[in-house]
Design a protein around this motif. Structure first.
Motif, mmCIF file in Angstrom:
data_model
loop_
_atom_site.group_PDB
_atom_site.id
_atom_site.type_symbol
_atom_site.label_atom_id
_atom_site.label_comp_id
_atom_site.label_asym_id
_atom_site.label_seq_id
_atom_site.Cartn_x
_atom_site.Cartn_y
_atom_site.Cartn_z
ATOM 1 N N ILE A 121 10.641 5.356 -2.056
ATOM 2 C CA ILE A 121 10.352 4.197 -2.906
ATOM 3 C C ILE A 121 11.528 3.219 -2.886
ATOM 4 N N LEU A 122 12.731 3.756 -3.051
ATOM 5 C CA LEU A 122 13.929 2.914 -3.048
ATOM 6 C C LEU A 122 14.152 2.260 -1.690
ATOM 7 N N PHE A 123 13.824 2.995 -0.624
ATOM 8 C CA PHE A 123 13.936 2.453 0.733
ATOM 9 C C PHE A 123 13.060 1.207 0.881
ATOM 10 N N LEU A 124 11.808 1.302 0.430
ATOM 11 C CA LEU A 124 10.895 0.161 0.506
ATOM 12 C C LEU A 124 11.364 -0.989 -0.384
ATOM 13 N N GLU A 125 11.796 -0.641 -1.589
ATOM 14 C CA GLU A 125 12.214 -1.686 -2.534
ATOM 15 C C GLU A 125 13.475 -2.402 -2.070
ATOM 16 N N LYS A 126 14.330 -1.687 -1.373
ATOM 17 C CA LYS A 126 15.576 -2.301 -0.891
ATOM 18 C C LYS A 126 15.325 -3.188 0.327
ATOM 19 N N GLU A 141 11.446 19.751 -6.874
ATOM 20 C CA GLU A 141 12.652 18.931 -7.057
ATOM 21 C C GLU A 141 12.970 18.159 -5.786
ATOM 22 N N GLN A 142 12.853 18.821 -4.632
ATOM 23 C CA GLN A 142 13.119 18.148 -3.368
ATOM 24 C C GLN A 142 12.057 17.092 -3.070
ATOM 25 N N LEU A 143 10.813 17.398 -3.412
ATOM 26 C CA LEU A 143 9.737 16.417 -3.244
ATOM 27 C C LEU A 143 10.013 15.169 -4.082
ATOM 28 N N SER A 144 10.456 15.390 -5.309
ATOM 29 C CA SER A 144 10.763 14.276 -6.200
ATOM 30 C C SER A 144 11.861 13.400 -5.615
ATOM 31 N N VAL A 145 12.904 14.043 -5.082
ATOM 32 C CA VAL A 145 14.012 13.311 -4.454
ATOM 33 C C VAL A 145 13.508 12.527 -3.245
ATOM 34 N N THR A 146 12.700 13.171 -2.412
ATOM 35 C CA THR A 146 12.181 12.541 -1.197
ATOM 36 C C THR A 146 11.333 11.314 -1.510
ATOM 37 N N VAL A 147 10.395 11.465 -2.443
ATOM 38 C CA VAL A 147 9.506 10.350 -2.793
ATOM 39 C C VAL A 147 10.299 9.206 -3.410
ATOM 40 N N ASN A 185 0.820 -1.215 0.000
ATOM 41 C CA ASN A 185 0.000 0.000 0.000
ATOM 42 C C ASN A 185 0.854 1.265 0.000
ATOM 43 N N TYR A 186 1.903 1.282 0.814
ATOM 44 C CA TYR A 186 2.788 2.441 0.839
ATOM 45 C C TYR A 186 3.530 2.596 -0.490
ATOM 46 N N HIS A 187 3.978 1.476 -1.029
ATOM 47 C CA HIS A 187 4.713 1.504 -2.296
ATOM 48 C C HIS A 187 3.832 2.055 -3.412
ATOM 49 N N THR A 188 2.586 1.583 -3.458
ATOM 50 C CA THR A 188 1.645 2.049 -4.476
ATOM 51 C C THR A 188 1.347 3.536 -4.314
ATOM 52 N N SER A 189 1.144 3.970 -3.074
ATOM 53 C CA SER A 189 0.845 5.384 -2.800
ATOM 54 C C SER A 189 1.993 6.282 -3.222
#
Length: 224
Positions: A111-116, A101-107, A70-74
């Motif tokens: 995403i990478l945090f969850l995927e890792k 730009e900062q929002l893009s980096v944060t999101v 759910n978090y990944h999809t959101s």
């Protein structure tokens, strides 16, 4: 007991506060934009820490999978919204451009945090990657080999865009249209979104390499 939605602030910021159709984005002052920038940076670390705590507190595999997916999809959905906003007229203001730009980096980091950390749950939840590594199908023989790394190339393109040496509707557009035609000695397929995000996380060693190569270009041009 219902769990706290840990990315609620980010979701509200992207979906409502920064949405020209739902708020008076044009009235945001420079000071408010700067405050948002700081808050976004603070939220990145905080959300990661709270996500780990929330997920590790669960004991059933099904619950863990559901929360992670759910978090990944959101977050993927927020990533789409941010990309759409970048082409809006209001976000050509320098201070608002930096916020996006900062929002893009944060999101992307989340995403990478969850995927890792939780990739097993994402895959077993049948949530396959929604984004191909390159949206444009380019034959391998048509690609240009660049001897800079992906991160170094991203730095070069970011600087060229900001100095208006190359021009496009947005920086996202620069990466989107150039990345599919590039490869590096270590990557045959380059994700334009990953390249764009990495352009804002410059490491000193990458900056030194790009500067060194630009100096070589200058010396070469002088000899023409």
């Amino acid at each position: 007991m219902a769990q706290e939605y840990l990315i609620a602030w980010l979701d509200n910021l992207v979906s409502i506060t920064l949405n020209p159709k739902k708020s008076g984005i044009q009235s945001i002052t420079k000071k408010q934009a700067e405050d948002l920038l700081l808050k976004i940076k603070e939220e990145t670390t905080s959300i990661q820490s709270r996500l780990k705590h929330q997920i590790y507190a669960l004991t059933r595999e099904k619950q863990i999978r559901l929360v992670v997916v759910n978090y990944h999809t959101s977050l993927l959905f927020l990533k789409d919204l941010i990309s759409d906003l970048q082409d809006e007229e209001h976000f050509q203001r320098e201070e608002l451009k930096k916020v996006l730009e900062q929002l893009s980096v944060t999101v992307q980091e989340l995403i990478l945090f969850l995927e890792k950390r939780f990739d097993h749950y994402i895959k077993s939840g049948s949530l396959l990657r929604r984004y191909p590594k390159a949206k444009v199908s380019i034959n391998a023989r048509d690609k240009i080999l660049c001897n800079l790394s992906t991160d170094q190339t991203a730095l070069f393109l970011r600087a060229a865009d900001e100095l208006r040496i190359i021009k496009a509707k947005s920086m996202r557009s620069v990466f989107k249209h150039i990345a599919p035609y590039l490869s590096t000695p270590h990557k045959k397929v380059i994700s334009f979104d990953a390249m764009r995000v990495n352009a804002y996380k410059a490491e000193e060693k990458d900056k030194e390499v790009v500067i060194s190569e630009l100096k070589r270009l200058i010396e070469k041009i002088k000899k023409y």
